[in-house]
Design an enzyme around this catalytic site. Structure first.
Site, mmCIF file in Angstrom:
data_model
loop_
_atom_site.group_PDB
_atom_site.id
_atom_site.type_symbol
_atom_site.label_atom_id
_atom_site.label_comp_id
_atom_site.label_asym_id
_atom_site.label_seq_id
_atom_site.Cartn_x
_atom_site.Cartn_y
_atom_site.Cartn_z
ATOM 1 N N ARG A 76 0.816 -1.216 0.000
ATOM 2 C CA ARG A 76 0.000 0.000 0.000
ATOM 3 C C ARG A 76 0.847 1.262 0.000
ATOM 4 O O ARG A 76 0.502 2.235 -0.663
ATOM 5 C CB ARG A 76 -1.003 -0.024 1.157
ATOM 6 C CG ARG A 76 -0.416 0.129 2.538
ATOM 7 C CD ARG A 76 -1.319 -0.483 3.559
ATOM 8 N NE ARG A 76 -1.292 -1.929 3.486
ATOM 9 C CZ ARG A 76 -2.358 -2.711 3.563
ATOM 10 N NH1 ARG A 76 -3.538 -2.200 3.725
ATOM 11 N NH2 ARG A 76 -2.236 -4.007 3.472
ATOM 12 N N THR A 77 1.958 1.276 0.727
ATOM 13 C CA THR A 77 2.733 2.513 0.801
ATOM 14 C C THR A 77 3.338 2.856 -0.555
ATOM 15 O O THR A 77 3.285 3.993 -1.008
ATOM 16 C CB THR A 77 3.841 2.394 1.859
ATOM 17 O OG1 THR A 77 3.251 2.014 3.099
ATOM 18 C CG2 THR A 77 4.557 3.713 2.041
ATOM 19 N N LYS A 116 23.194 -8.206 -5.851
ATOM 20 C CA LYS A 116 24.557 -8.558 -6.279
ATOM 21 C C LYS A 116 25.586 -7.988 -5.331
ATOM 22 O O LYS A 116 26.790 -8.088 -5.563
ATOM 23 C CB LYS A 116 24.835 -8.000 -7.680
ATOM 24 C CG LYS A 116 23.943 -8.562 -8.766
ATOM 25 C CD LYS A 116 24.315 -7.925 -10.093
ATOM 26 C CE LYS A 116 23.285 -8.252 -11.163
ATOM 27 N NZ LYS A 116 23.435 -7.364 -12.332
ATOM 28 N N ARG A 166 12.098 3.437 1.708
ATOM 29 C CA ARG A 166 11.780 2.481 2.767
ATOM 30 C C ARG A 166 12.948 1.518 2.896
ATOM 31 O O ARG A 166 13.459 1.003 1.902
ATOM 32 C CB ARG A 166 10.513 1.702 2.455
ATOM 33 C CG ARG A 166 10.390 0.479 3.366
ATOM 34 C CD ARG A 166 9.055 -0.146 3.325
ATOM 35 N NE ARG A 166 8.053 0.710 3.929
ATOM 36 C CZ ARG A 166 6.809 0.302 4.181
ATOM 37 N NH1 ARG A 166 6.436 -0.927 3.873
ATOM 38 N NH2 ARG A 166 5.955 1.116 4.730
ATOM 39 N N HIS A 189 7.531 6.129 10.539
ATOM 40 C CA HIS A 189 6.805 6.030 9.278
ATOM 41 C C HIS A 189 5.878 7.249 9.251
ATOM 42 O O HIS A 189 4.676 7.140 9.455
ATOM 43 C CB HIS A 189 6.020 4.716 9.254
ATOM 44 C CG HIS A 189 5.404 4.390 7.925
ATOM 45 N ND1 HIS A 189 5.491 5.217 6.826
ATOM 46 C CD2 HIS A 189 4.666 3.311 7.523
ATOM 47 C CE1 HIS A 189 4.851 4.645 5.812
ATOM 48 N NE2 HIS A 189 4.332 3.503 6.202
#
Lengths: 326, 183
Positions: A54-55, A82, A104, A134
């Site tokens: 959702r974010t 990698k 995030r 957040h």
């Protein structure tokens, strides 16, 4: 205001201003043309080192409604697997020309680091950093609460909404896994700054060190707290299994019995108490289906408001010249 | 700093009355009109015009159904520079603007950039049949090929002067003054 890294350092005036802009943004969603030309020709990069539905979608929708170009990066399937370092990843993205970063990451302080190391000089929005903060989730929770508690529809376009107001006098409970919850930290600071009376209800094992220094009242028993206080809103937190590497409670059934918002506890709550959850919900665990689907649940309103609030944040950070004092 | 008054309260009232008559005349009635004020001082001006128009047309039209506001903040061409601006409300009457005659109302017409932004904002809201522009003061010095259809007062100014419009709804009194400029 150059970055949005946390709510702990967001003052009341800026927070209310963002919520008020979000009210205007919500009105855009009812128009035939749901787009504003504010960020035309500018590029917003969504950097997601951690899973999110959702974010990320919400930030992407918000940036696109403001006419920005959006580049999505997720660590899975990228050069990060990698072994590329955070610095090299950011500098690569910087070289491609980004005007804002939405980040995030599982490490607390990642957004702060990107904002202050000089690897890239653009506004940074924290979309969740580990167990730290957040901030846009807290802003959309505050937006939803401000609507609901003032008697307006909890989401959707409202012409004369609760502009200019805070959450003064509102009594809000935040219940569950506070220890691992960045949503809880961001909400504690923001809701308290907006004038709300914030209560944390959690087992001692799921409260962080130093919680007693926060502007909150702490309870260790859900039934006692619900009986003693008339909460206007109860926010259930997701139990974050992915961050739990030890036993914080004996087992899931006991947690659900002692700390879940069951149908029985729902019946005890005053009829006008709103129920919130930042999602994704663990139904039958911290929240029962009866509570999640009740008419008092604001869960879907929270998601809907997320787009308007994130549009407001991008508008606030990406327009106007920056004040020199950061 | 020198400051002189160019319009006082009765002048402003007379100008608004005259513009109201002009608008009705040019549109042959008020059935299809929408007056959209540009925040901040265009909004009380649009409201006053709507009251006058409703009165002149004999109570057939409700003033509140005629009038709205149109914020242009998010359509400005200088959003990236300058200081941060908070958006103001945009309120469109419930009947919408499609197929109607929209009269944009602002206090001062100067560079024309505000009106350029307003036309863009309008295009995102619908498709009016006609768009007209009413301003209390036209002070010249246009940057863009834009002109007003209804003008309260043409005010020749030098570009270093400031035109200040005060309205009772916002500033507590009605007046148009000029200040600054080279001595």
């Amino acid at each position: 205001m150059k970055h949005l890294l946390d709510t702990a350092s967001l003052d009341r005036e800026d927070a209310v201003a963002i919520l008020d802009i979000a009210e205007e943004m919500a009105l855009v969603s009812q128009r035939e043309i749901k787009k504003l030309p504010v960020l035309r020709g500018r590029t917003v990069v969504n950097l997601f080192f951690e899973d999110s539905t959702r974010t990320r979608l919400s930030f992407e929708a918000a940036a696109k409604r403001l006419s920005a170009d959006v580049l999505n990066f997720s660590a899975k399937g990228s050069s990060v697997s990698k072994g590329e370092s955070l610095q090299d990843t950011i500098q690569t993205i910087s070289a491609m020309g980004a005007d804002a970063l939405v980040v995030r990451h599982s490490g607390a302080g990642t957004a702060h680091r990107l904002a202050h190391t000089g690897w890239i000089d653009v506004p940074v929005v924290n979309a969740g950093d580990g167990t730290h903060e957040h901030p846009t989730q807290a802003l959309l929770d505050a937006f939803t609460l401000r609507r609901a508690l003032n008697g307006f529809p909890a989401s959707g376009p409202v012409e004369e909404g609760p502009r200019g107001r805070g959450l003064d006098g509102a009594k809000v409970a935040i219940v569950g896994d506070v220890l691992h919850s960045r949503v809880a930290r961001s909400n504690v600071h923001l809701l308290a700054r907006l004038g709300a009376d914030v209560h944390l209800i959690a087992p001692p094992t799921l409260l962080p060190w130093g919680a007693e220094t926060w502007p909150v009242t702490i309870h260790y028993d859900l039934d006692e707290a619900l009986a003693a206080e008339d909460f206007q809103a109860v926010m259930m937190l997701r139990v974050q299994h992915e961050r739990m590497h030890e036993s914080f409670f004996p087992n899931a059934r006991e947690y659900a019995r002692l700390w879940g918002l069951s149908a029985a506890r729902l019946a005890v709550l005053p009829a006008e108490t709103f129920i919130m959850h930042p999602g994704p919900m663990n139904r039958g665990f911290e929240i029962s289906a009866a509570a999640a689907d009740s008419s008092r649940a604001l869960v879907l309103d929270q998601v809907e408001n997320g787009v308007s609030v994130r549009m407001a944040v991008l508008y606030r950070l990406l327009t106007g010249q920056e004040e020199t004092n950061d | 700093m020198t400051q002189r008054t160019v319009l006082d309260a009765p002048d402003i009232t007379r100008a608004i009355t005259r513009i109201a008559h002009e608008i009705i005349e040019s549109d042959k009635g008020s059935d299809n009109l929408v007056l959209l004020g540009i925040p901040r001082r265009g909004v009380p001006l649009a409201t006053r015009l709507a009251d006058q128009i409703a009165e002149i047309s004999g109570g057939e039209t409700q003033a509140s159904e005629l009038v709205g506001s149109l914020d242009i903040t998010m359509y400005r061409d200088d959003l990236r520079g300058g200081s941060y601006r908070a958006p103001e409300p945009t309120r469109i009457p419930s009947a919408g603007i499609d197929g109607r005659t929209v009269v944009l109302v602002d206090d001062v017409l100067f560079s024309g950039r505000t009106i350029r932004a307003a036309l863009d904002a309008l295009a995102d809201l619908g498709r009016p049949a006609k768009v007209r522009l009413a301003v209390l003061v036209d002070r010249g010095h246009r940057d863009l090929p834009i002109r007003a259809d209804h003008v309260g007062k043409n005010l020749p100014t030098s570009s270093s002067e400031r035109v200040n419009v005060s309205l009772a709804e916002i500033d507590g009194e009605d007046a148009v003054t000029i200040s600054g400029g080279r001595e």
